[in-house]
Scaffold this active site. Structure first.
Site, PDB file in Angstrom:
ATOM      1  N   LYS A 172       7.108   3.403  -1.718  1.00  0.00           N
ATOM      2  CA  LYS A 172       6.498   3.665  -2.998  1.00  0.00           C
ATOM      3  C   LYS A 172       4.164   4.122  -2.012  1.00  0.00           C
ATOM      4  O   LYS A 172       4.239   3.608  -1.462  1.00  0.00           O
ATOM      5  CB  LYS A 172       6.308   2.991  -4.476  1.00  0.00           C
ATOM      6  CG  LYS A 172       5.139   1.554  -3.985  1.00  0.00           C
ATOM      7  CD  LYS A 172       6.277   1.238  -5.184  1.00  0.00           C
ATOM      8  CE  LYS A 172       5.095  -0.489  -5.357  1.00  0.00           C
ATOM      9  NZ  LYS A 172       5.549  -1.326  -6.483  1.00  0.00           N
ATOM     10  N   ARG A 184       6.136  -5.630 -19.032  1.00  0.00           N
ATOM     11  CA  ARG A 184       5.926  -4.330 -17.893  1.00  0.00           C
ATOM     12  C   ARG A 184       7.163  -3.951 -17.917  1.00  0.00           C
ATOM     13  O   ARG A 184       7.522  -2.516 -19.275  1.00  0.00           O
ATOM     14  CB  ARG A 184       5.755  -4.122 -16.551  1.00  0.00           C
ATOM     15  CG  ARG A 184       4.862  -2.981 -16.476  1.00  0.00           C
ATOM     16  CD  ARG A 184       4.593  -3.076 -14.954  1.00  0.00           C
ATOM     17  NE  ARG A 184       5.508  -3.617 -13.350  1.00  0.00           N
ATOM     18  CZ  ARG A 184       5.084  -4.332 -12.755  1.00  0.00           C
ATOM     19  NH1 ARG A 184       3.462  -3.388 -12.221  1.00  0.00           N
ATOM     20  NH2 ARG A 184       6.501  -3.534 -11.380  1.00  0.00           N
ATOM     21  N   TYR A 244     -27.349   9.701  -0.013  1.00  0.00           N
ATOM     22  CA  TYR A 244     -27.358   9.757  -0.927  1.00  0.00           C
ATOM     23  C   TYR A 244     -28.229   8.116  -2.222  1.00  0.00           C
ATOM     24  O   TYR A 244     -28.476   7.340  -1.962  1.00  0.00           O
ATOM     25  CB  TYR A 244     -26.609   9.700  -1.913  1.00  0.00           C
ATOM     26  CG  TYR A 244     -25.927  10.590  -1.439  1.00  0.00           C
ATOM     27  CD1 TYR A 244     -26.477  12.469  -2.252  1.00  0.00           C
ATOM     28  CD2 TYR A 244     -24.720  11.008  -1.167  1.00  0.00           C
ATOM     29  CE1 TYR A 244     -25.944  13.857  -1.390  1.00  0.00           C
ATOM     30  CE2 TYR A 244     -23.732  11.941  -1.050  1.00  0.00           C
ATOM     31  CZ  TYR A 244     -24.772  13.602  -1.391  1.00  0.00           C
ATOM     32  OH  TYR A 244     -23.529  14.963  -1.192  1.00  0.00           O
TER      33      TYR A 244
HETATM   34  C1  PLP Z   1       5.781  -1.973  -5.905  1.00  0.00           C
HETATM   35  C2  PLP Z   1       7.180  -3.420  -6.137  1.00  0.00           C
HETATM   36  C3  PLP Z   1       7.549  -3.872  -5.095  1.00  0.00           C
HETATM   37  C4  PLP Z   1       6.995  -4.695  -3.914  1.00  0.00           C
HETATM   38  O1  PLP Z   1       5.596  -5.362  -4.309  1.00  0.00           O
HETATM   39  P1  PLP Z   1       4.963  -6.298  -2.954  1.00  0.00           P
HETATM   40  O2  PLP Z   1       4.513  -6.885  -3.092  1.00  0.00           O
HETATM   41  O3  PLP Z   1       3.886  -4.731  -2.303  1.00  0.00           O
HETATM   42  O4  PLP Z   1       5.895  -6.803  -1.487  1.00  0.00           O
HETATM   43  C5  PLP Z   1       8.429  -5.244  -5.444  1.00  0.00           C
HETATM   44  N1  PLP Z   1       9.262  -4.645  -7.122  1.00  0.00           N
HETATM   45  C6  PLP Z   1       8.411  -3.984  -7.483  1.00  0.00           C
HETATM   46  C7  PLP Z   1       8.982  -3.591  -8.852  1.00  0.00           C
HETATM   47  C8  PLP Z   1       7.343  -3.737  -7.525  1.00  0.00           C
HETATM   48  O5  PLP Z   1       6.705  -2.031  -8.284  1.00  0.00           O
END
Ligand code: PLP
Length: 372
Positions: free
Chosen positions: A38, A132, A265
């Site tokens: 992602k 969540r 700046y």
């Molecule tokens: C982003 C995410 C992961 C990966 O998490 P990391 O800590 O980067 O390994 C795994 N499971 C869910 C549900 C996530 O949202």
């Protein structure tokens, strides 16, 4: 393929393969990695990273939203693509068209998906304590009811750990409780004759700190990129992980700023002596936080050049007084190695008062991404 013009990201296929091998070696060999790619693979470049992972034999992937899943399909990924977040009903047809697997974010959402009227592949989310996403684990009837939705093709069940990174006793107890609740939920379903789905619970810290869990999948993100969230975790971690990304830019102009003059700046930088200042072609629009203003350093000519003044939208200033013969076009390393020097992602994120996860995932689309 990207070019090394203004500012760019170099990816190490070798280090990515090494991290895959390290993580896979920690967990039972039946447990398959379903990497989180992602947010453009945490800024690394989703299509490039997924391609490399697919070449290493990885089939299944996690994304945050349907649009990311579509991009992955279009890039030729044929395995399971799990959408971890909410998909708005207007996009349900995309889930079907691109054969994406949707997370059931609660039992109400299961009904919403059911009403769509076409078969949709799903993984059922279970809330074991993060609060969540997922149906609350104690609502056994509501969870069982999801299996009554005949348009849902349920191929998996999962939960998410929220304090798996912490070595504190109370957090370890909480995580063990989450694991227990997840197993109980699965056991309740099994008693009703519901089984035969993939189970997964661990992200990176779940794998590193609770590696004995034997499920069908796990969902590593940050660790796969060779990073932990911060320097403290990195020092504590006994697993050797190697950074996949190096972040580089170029010097675009060098000038003298005389004693008593300001630069940038707000004229935040004030020269105490005549100084040699270089402007680099990268800024906050590329994801370099303004928080970095006047903190940390970059590497030029194998030496440390302190960051001075405020980070601008497209540029930033460094002091190269101590580095001989710096000129326009020279490479500057923000994250990565140059000769004997090294700046880690964890160190850089620390200067910015954030974690690597946030810093990397915010790196901008203007950066070229390429294999080293
Ligand atoms: C982003 C995410 C992961 C990966 O998490 P990391 O800590 O980067 O390994 C795994 N499971 C869910 C549900 C996530 O949202």
């Amino acid at each position: 393929m990207g070019e090394k013009n203004r500012a760019w990201i170099e990816l190490s296929r070798e280090n990515l393969a090494y991290n895959v091998e390290r993580l896979q070696s920690l967990i039972p060999k039946e447990c398959r990695l379903m990497p989180a790619v992602k947010a453009d693979a945490y800024g690394h470049g989703m299509v490039l990273i997924a391609g490399m992972l697919a070449n290493l034999g990885i089939e299944d992937f996690c994304v945050a939203c349907a649009d990311e899943g579509i991009k992955l399909r279009q890039a030729g990924i044929t395995g399971q693509i799990l959408v971890l977040g909410y998909t708005y009903p207007r996009q349900f047809d995309k889930l079907v068209d691109y054969d994406l697997t949707q997370t059931v974010v609660d039992s109400h959402y299961a009904q919403e998906l059911q009403r769509f009227g076409k078969e949709i592949k799903v993984h059922v989310g279970i809330d074991t304590g993060m609060h969540r996403l997922g149906e609350r684990c104690e609502k056994t009837e509501a969870i069982r009811g999801i299996w009554d939705c005949d348009h849902l093709r349920i191929t998996g069940i999962f939960s998410h750990l929220c304090v798996a990174d912490s070595p504190d006793e109370k957090d370890r107890v909480y995580t063990l409780e989450q694991i227990h609740k997840f197993e109980q939920t699965i056991e309740e379903l099994r008693k009703s004759g519901i089984e035969g789905f993939s189970r997964h619970l661990q992200g990176s810290y779940g794998i590193l700190n609770y590696p004995w869990l034997a499920y069908e999948h796990c969902r590593p993100g940050i660790a796969l990129y060779g990073l932990l969230s911060n320097e403290e975790d990195k020092h504590r971690c006994s697993v050797d992980l190697r950074p996949v990304m190096e972040l580089k830019t170029r010097v675009q102009s060098v000038r003298t700023v005389y004693a008593g003059e300001g630069a940038g700046y707000g004229l935040d930088f004030q020269a105490k002596k005549d100084s040699c200042i270089a402007a680099l072609s990268i800024g906050y629009a590329d994801g370099i936080p303004r928080e970095l203003s006047g903190r940390g350093h970059v590497l030029i000519g194998g030496k440390k050049a302190p960051i001075i003044g405020r980070i601008c939208m497209d540029q930033m200033l460094v002091d190269v007084s101590a580095i001989p013969k710096v000129k326009a076009g020279d490479e500057a390393v923000l994250i990565g190695g140059q000769r004997a020097e090294q700046i880690t992602g964890e160190q850089f994120a620390g200067w910015c008062n954030t974690i690597t996860n946030e810093l990397f995932s915010r790196l901008g689309s203007r950066l070229e991404r390429m294999e080293k």
